[in-house]
Design an enzyme around this catalytic site. Structure first.
Site, PDB file in Angstrom:
ATOM      1  NE  ARG A  77       9.869 -14.637 -10.336  1.00 36.71           N
ATOM      2  CZ  ARG A  77       9.613 -15.820 -10.882  1.00 36.71           C
ATOM      3  NH1 ARG A  77       8.439 -16.404 -10.731  1.00 36.71           N
ATOM      4  NH2 ARG A  77      10.533 -16.451 -11.572  1.00 36.71           N
ATOM      5  CG  HIS A 121      10.576 -16.669 -16.681  1.00 36.28           C
ATOM      6  ND1 HIS A 121       9.996 -16.429 -15.451  1.00 36.28           N
ATOM      7  CD2 HIS A 121       9.871 -17.686 -17.217  1.00 36.28           C
ATOM      8  CE1 HIS A 121       8.975 -17.260 -15.267  1.00 36.28           C
ATOM      9  NE2 HIS A 121       8.874 -18.034 -16.327  1.00 36.28           N
ATOM     10  CD  GLU A 166       9.026 -23.221 -12.916  1.00 37.24           C
ATOM     11  OE1 GLU A 166       8.869 -23.664 -14.062  1.00 37.24           O
ATOM     12  OE2 GLU A 166       8.115 -23.186 -12.068  1.00 37.24           O
ATOM     13  CG  ASN A 294       8.182 -20.748  -9.341  1.00 42.77           C
ATOM     14  OD1 ASN A 294       8.242 -19.822  -8.548  1.00 42.77           O
ATOM     15  ND2 ASN A 294       8.469 -20.633 -10.622  1.00 42.77           N
ATOM     16  CE1 TYR A 296       1.346 -22.178 -11.301  1.00 37.72           C
ATOM     17  CE2 TYR A 296       3.674 -22.704 -11.065  1.00 37.72           C
ATOM     18  CZ  TYR A 296       2.679 -21.810 -11.393  1.00 37.72           C
ATOM     19  OH  TYR A 296       3.004 -20.542 -11.796  1.00 37.72           O
ATOM     20  CD  GLU A 351       6.116 -18.940 -11.845  1.00 43.46           C
ATOM     21  OE1 GLU A 351       5.437 -19.918 -12.243  1.00 43.46           O
ATOM     22  OE2 GLU A 351       7.107 -18.517 -12.460  1.00 43.46           O
TER      23      GLU A 351
END
Ligand code: NOJ
Length: 446
Positions: A77, A121, A166, A294, A296, A351
């Site tokens: 990606r 992005h 995002e 995504n 984290y 992600e």
């Protein structure tokens, strides 16, 4: 030790983004972007770092693809730099920019690595920012035209498309808190940017459908798995507000549920309503093929007497260098939540990764134990979510190599490959070996 096998056909990848790795910002007709401008404003980026050279991927892409191939990466990606294709965001197309991505895609396919393209992005062409950027509704048409050019040119070889990466981050941090480009701090700007970003997404999906291109398209949202700091009903309500302001804000409209009422009210009461025009919500809700996730970390939430009614409680888990908690359970938990909330969409983890700044030891080995441990943990959770019926088709590790971490410059390392910024050498870390083994076995030992 137990071995957790992933479903057959599950895809393993790595992710990057143009401004974070490419460098070559003045080459082959590339236009200036809001990040080129932002990094030059004193005090914006740690150590005054810029993406001028970054990982020099623009010149070293073949080496990087060799590296991916050696790790067994199945899908890659990456994002297109809009300003390489349209230096001014719209108008004349720059053939040299298209040609670069042609070479990149062809080189990936030669190695049997499936490309997955992110159209946006965060590197908006500066010329569009000069007209108001995401605050200006016209940017949505410029984006749709750029998307069409990309589909036409690469659609014969690329079958996985992500419209925006995002949006909460580039709208909120770019327009409300101002810590990212374009560095604006204004609630009204944020409201406009939110709606126009989503509208741009919807218009691009429409272009994709109307053009009859092959493959699949979706959006990638940033997520934090919100959890209550205690068992009280007030805290449970605060968690829902956090989900409204952060998660449902960008998922709701895409899945045809509209904006959360709390958020609509928040902006309206402050005199900066979301600039919705008739028909917009239908465009935004044009069905997608998958949801990009995504994730984290998690966020421990408590009620607060502020404008949004929630805040973060003091962390209870070890902190990573980014300042958030090491919370491997968050990935599986979020995937379960989002699957339930939106009726089991097809999901790619576009992600997930870990900031672990381990440097080479005396013998040059980079034993990034935190990343390795968390990688196993995240995947164990994801495995559980899949076992429970969530439709997750692939996983992209962020990132292939250490790169420009936006306002943190080069001070935060997310790569499974180490980037030596003096020589630009790439050195696989221990986590790269682990990831290669996970891919080879299509599963993880925990
Ligand atoms: C999210 C962003 O998409 C990416 O650009 C960033 O580097 C990583 N997370 C790590 O913070």
């Amino acid at each position: 030790m137990a071995f957790l096998a992933f479903p057959e056909g599950f895809q393993w990848g790595v992710a990057t983004a143009a401004y974070q790795i490419e460098g070559a910002v003045r080459e082959d007709g590339r236009g200036v972007t809001i990040w080129d401008t932002f990094v030059r404003q004193p005090g914006r980026v740690q150590n005054g770092d810029t993406g001028d050279v970054a990982c020099d991927h623009y010149h070293r892409y073949r080496e990087d693809i060799e590296l991916m191939a050696s790790l067994g990466i199945q899908t890659y990606r990456f994002s297109l730099a809009w300003s390489r294709i349209y230096p001014f965001g719209r108008g004349a197309v720059n053939e040299q920019g298209l040609a670069f991505y042609d070479r990149l895609i062809d080189a990936l396919l030669e190695k049997n690595i499936q490309p997955a393209i992110t159209l946006y992005h965060w590197d908006l062409p500066q010329a569009l920012q000069d007209l108001g950027g995401w605050m200006n509704r016209e940017t949505t048409d410029a984006f749709a035209a750029y998307a069409k050019t990309a589909f036409n040119r690469f659609g014969d070889r690329v079958t996985r498309w992500i419209t925006l990466n995002e949006p909460i981050v580039f709208t909120e941090m770019g327009h409300r808190t101002g810590v990212m480009a374009p560095g604006i701090r204004d609630l009204g700007a944020y409201a406009r940017a939110i709606h126009h970003a989503l509208l741009a997404h919807g218009k691009a999906v429409r272009v994709f459908r109307e053009g009859g291109y092959r493959g699949e398209i979706g959006i990638t949202n940033a997520n934090t798995y919100y959890e209550p700091a205690d068992d009280s009903p007030e805290t449970a309500a605060a968690v829902e507000r956090a989900r409204d302001f952060d998660t449902r804000l960008f998922h709701g409209p895409v899945f045809g549920r509209g904006y959360p009422a709390t958020v609509v009210k928040h902006f309206a009461e402050r005199g900066v309503p979301l600039p919705i025009e008739p028909g917009d919500m239908e465009v935004i809700a044009t069905p997608t093929d998958f949801l990009g996730v995504n994730l984290y970390s998690r966020g421990l939430i408590q009620p607060a007497n502020n404008s949004v009614g929630f805040t973060y409680a003091p962390p209870r888990l070890p902190l990573l260098p980014m300042g958030y908690e090491a919370a491997p359970h968050a990935l599986g938990a979020f995937v379960r939540w989002v699957s339930r909330e939106y009726d089991r969409p097809r999901i790619y983890i576009t992600e997930n990764g870990v900031c672990d700044n381990t440097e080479p030891d005396a013998s040059g080995v980079i034993d990034d134990t935190t990343r390795q441990e968390l990688l196993r943990g995240f995947l164990a959770g994801l495995h559980g979510a899949i076992a429970d019926g969530c439709d997750v088709r692939g996983y992209y590790q962020w990132s292939l190599m250490d790169n420009f971490e936006w306002a943190f410059g080069y001070s935060k390392r997310f790569g499974i490959v180490y980037t030596d910024y003096r020589t630009l050498a790439r050195i696989p870390k221990k986590s790269a070996e682990l990831y290669a083994e996970i891919i080879r076995r299509n599963g993880v030992e925990v």
